[in-house]
Design an enzyme around this catalytic site. Structure first.
Site, PDB file in Angstrom:
ATOM      1  N   HIS C  14      -1.300 -34.713 -23.866  1.00 57.78           N
ATOM      2  CA  HIS C  14      -0.651 -35.318 -25.027  1.00 57.78           C
ATOM      3  C   HIS C  14      -1.341 -34.835 -26.298  1.00 57.78           C
ATOM      4  CE1 HIS C  14      -3.163 -39.090 -26.302  1.00 57.78           C
ATOM      5  NE2 HIS C  14      -3.964 -38.174 -25.838  1.00 57.78           N
ATOM      6  N   CYS C  33      -7.804 -35.162 -31.843  1.00 60.73           N
ATOM      7  CA  CYS C  33      -6.667 -35.631 -31.040  1.00 60.73           C
ATOM      8  C   CYS C  33      -5.340 -35.048 -31.521  1.00 60.73           C
ATOM      9  CB  CYS C  33      -6.588 -37.162 -31.054  1.00 60.73           C
ATOM     10  SG  CYS C  33      -8.054 -37.939 -30.364  1.00 60.73           S
ATOM     11  N   HIS C  39      -4.322 -31.807 -25.652  1.00 62.81           N
ATOM     12  CA  HIS C  39      -5.458 -32.067 -24.767  1.00 62.81           C
ATOM     13  C   HIS C  39      -4.908 -33.007 -23.684  1.00 62.81           C
ATOM     14  CE1 HIS C  39      -5.622 -35.513 -27.517  1.00 62.81           C
ATOM     15  NE2 HIS C  39      -6.267 -36.163 -26.569  1.00 62.81           N
ATOM     16  N   HIS C  41      -5.740 -36.161 -20.237  1.00 60.90           N
ATOM     17  CA  HIS C  41      -6.574 -37.215 -19.645  1.00 60.90           C
ATOM     18  C   HIS C  41      -6.189 -37.460 -18.184  1.00 60.90           C
ATOM     19  CE1 HIS C  41      -8.149 -38.403 -23.566  1.00 60.90           C
ATOM     20  NE2 HIS C  41      -6.924 -38.433 -24.036  1.00 60.90           N
ATOM     21  N   ASP C  79       3.071 -38.075 -14.291  1.00 66.21           N
ATOM     22  CA  ASP C  79       2.000 -37.288 -13.666  1.00 66.21           C
ATOM     23  C   ASP C  79       2.237 -35.790 -13.852  1.00 66.21           C
ATOM     24  OD1 ASP C  79      -0.358 -36.977 -12.176  1.00 66.21           O
ATOM     25  OD2 ASP C  79       0.810 -36.544 -10.381  1.00 66.21           O
ATOM     26  N   HIS C  80       1.184 -35.115 -14.328  1.00 67.42           N
ATOM     27  CA  HIS C  80       1.243 -33.675 -14.596  1.00 67.42           C
ATOM     28  C   HIS C  80       2.331 -33.339 -15.628  1.00 67.42           C
ATOM     29  CE1 HIS C  80      -1.402 -33.458 -11.110  1.00 67.42           C
ATOM     30  NE2 HIS C  80      -1.725 -32.251 -11.492  1.00 67.42           N
ATOM     31  N   GLU C 125      -7.570 -44.703 -20.724  1.00 65.82           N
ATOM     32  CA  GLU C 125      -7.365 -43.330 -21.203  1.00 65.82           C
ATOM     33  C   GLU C 125      -8.579 -42.472 -20.885  1.00 65.82           C
ATOM     34  OE1 GLU C 125      -5.592 -41.765 -25.309  1.00 65.82           O
ATOM     35  OE2 GLU C 125      -7.710 -42.263 -25.468  1.00 65.82           O
TER      36      GLU C 125
END
Lengths: 135, 135, 135, 135, 135, 135
Positions: C14, C33, C39, C41, C79-80, C125
């Site tokens: 994100h 950010c 980047h 998480h 996810d991913h 996060e």
């Protein structure tokens, strides 16, 4: 008002099995958890009490005494046991984590001093599943 | 040479009991772990392989394939089982964490590709006890 | 009343970026950010439901079914993925952990049975930052 | 309403000792925790605030700013210190975890913006003991 | 050959201070760790032994006995102590985690049976710093 | 000889994609990890050095200096970055965890003092997958 939590640990075997059902229905509902030869878990138990800190000690309640009460009245009955077969307060109840948390509350509460209020029983069955009961 | 580790999880019941010994001797040596009604654990399994990363993928070995091999040949046999009664490769062996780690090595090794070397089986029985086996 | 929590995991990319602002203002407010190349998480998602245990099963709700609902309606979408670009329910919203927790609540709630109440979405996060949303 | 938690860490020495009591009574009540040469802990501090996310940023409050406020007003005073001797806001109070959590709340609250509400101070003294204070 | 690890815990105060140096030099080298009023930690101690499992028990060594030896000869001397002032085997040594791990090895080794080999002392000072010593 | 480990943390986006392959082959080999809009992780980095403790300090190496070197030469380049696009030392390499661990070793080693030996780079990509590289 302050909340104090002590974490304890026990290992136990159990199975999910309703004796009023057929074997097929038990397996359909509970899957691998109905294995007639049992399975087991490392349970992590979080006991939270609430109250006001004492002016002389700074303690809500001596955490060593709390730990002793948990060990005497809960861990002693559950650790290295079979929840279905060996535990008096689980007789006649399904051995789900929900019912086990409720049973632990009922075991502990009578043994706490009058000015210490049991707030929560939190019980991890696996690192990814836990139950909380607030009475 | 690079080392790649995949962590998997299973729950099982077991007891420590030597059938060649009397009940008294089993209890003297194994204490609560000899409970005839079983107890159990959440086991954390760390499988480490070693080798050189592939130039095209950057992978030592596809970790999803590794996970699949572990699940098919180890977790499927152990999860929600009784280690003493249900597990073919533990028959005739004491169900200690030491022997279980060795047994898991023997189960996994034949199923890894020739250019992937099994390096270590690390097995947590509780958050404070673990065993490592390097073949 | 009992509370049951299931923990699930997803990885995603994100960035924090308000399209109504200049690049300079985005960088001043969001710092690293706002990196235009993204980047990401490893998110840990705790879903807590509440209700009464069923007398026949001892379950508030079958945790495998709960896990399946979370996977089908939340993990599958996140996810991913890139939270800003790939996720329908985050379109037009800032991709903060606060908004993501609210979005996950809105995704899950319609898919739970009528007698199961969604109590809390807790979303890590990083190991040192998490958000809770209670509806 | 959303809840945001930031976790910080500090190390400190302390002892449990009531100066109005004899040495014998202190040792009888506090045991090893009364050691006149001190002992110490790695404390994990969870600070939870609540409020509504901002429409432009998606943030309840910028977590880096929250971390900075905690570090300036709490960690700076506690980290690598002796809680009994070095910490102004613990003077005249028993250095229990209960009182330390209350003291941290009192330190932090005046430094948060008006639209951010402090919700909880959660303080781990050891991995098995923690206190929560909600004001 | 199998490796067995037991994890134990202790809390202690210490400071980093070389008595042969000036106060200024100590502060320049050790910073906050030189605080003359001490600071402290929750130490996590991993003791690893190696050997062959016994055919009758499946054990490399009874983990309860190992735990007892660690408690009697190490934890008893360190828990709720001041490492610089209270611990005989740290007298005349800098109280770094490196030296403490070496000291723990020297304390434990004479008390293990002849067929059990001490392999590693791993000591966490904080969740982000640890030392390993292999003799 | 003693081993000292420092743990650091960074967040990053990446994708697994071989530019010499078709999109179809990338998706067949890498699955969701090939998502053209990226995904990401919270990486946990364990840096282990080895050597003899200094007689005057008790330190193998000042852990604050070690942390500073890791931050300056590794974390600064990786944190809140896109591993494929933003990181000079990953250009022309597949962004697998295996290759990232090797790249981190190559970044760090030239910046350590001559008497400090880099022993291991251990890198967690998720809580269940990690890589170790020993040079």
């Amino acid at each position: 008002m302050v909340y104090l939590t002590r974490v304890e640990h026990f290992n136990a075997a159990h199975r999910l099995f309703n004796p009023g059902w057929t074997r097929e229905r038990n397996e359909a509902v509970f899957g691998k958890c109905a294995n007639e030869n049992w399975h087991g878990h490392n349970y992590e138990l979080f006991v939270t009490i609430k109250g006001a800190p004492d002016a002389d000690t700074g303690f809500l309640f001596d955490v060593k005494k709390l730990s002793g009460i948990i060990r005497d009245h809960v861990i002693e009955k559950l650790d290295h046991r079979n929840l279905n077969m060996d535990v008096d307060f689980m007789q006649g109840r399904m051995c789900s984590t929900e019912n086990l948390a409720i049973g632990i509350w009922q075991q502990l509460q009578p043994h706490l001093p009058a000015d210490v209020h049991l707030h929560c029983i939190k019980l991890y069955e696996t690192p990814r599943i836990y139950v909380e009961y607030f009475g």
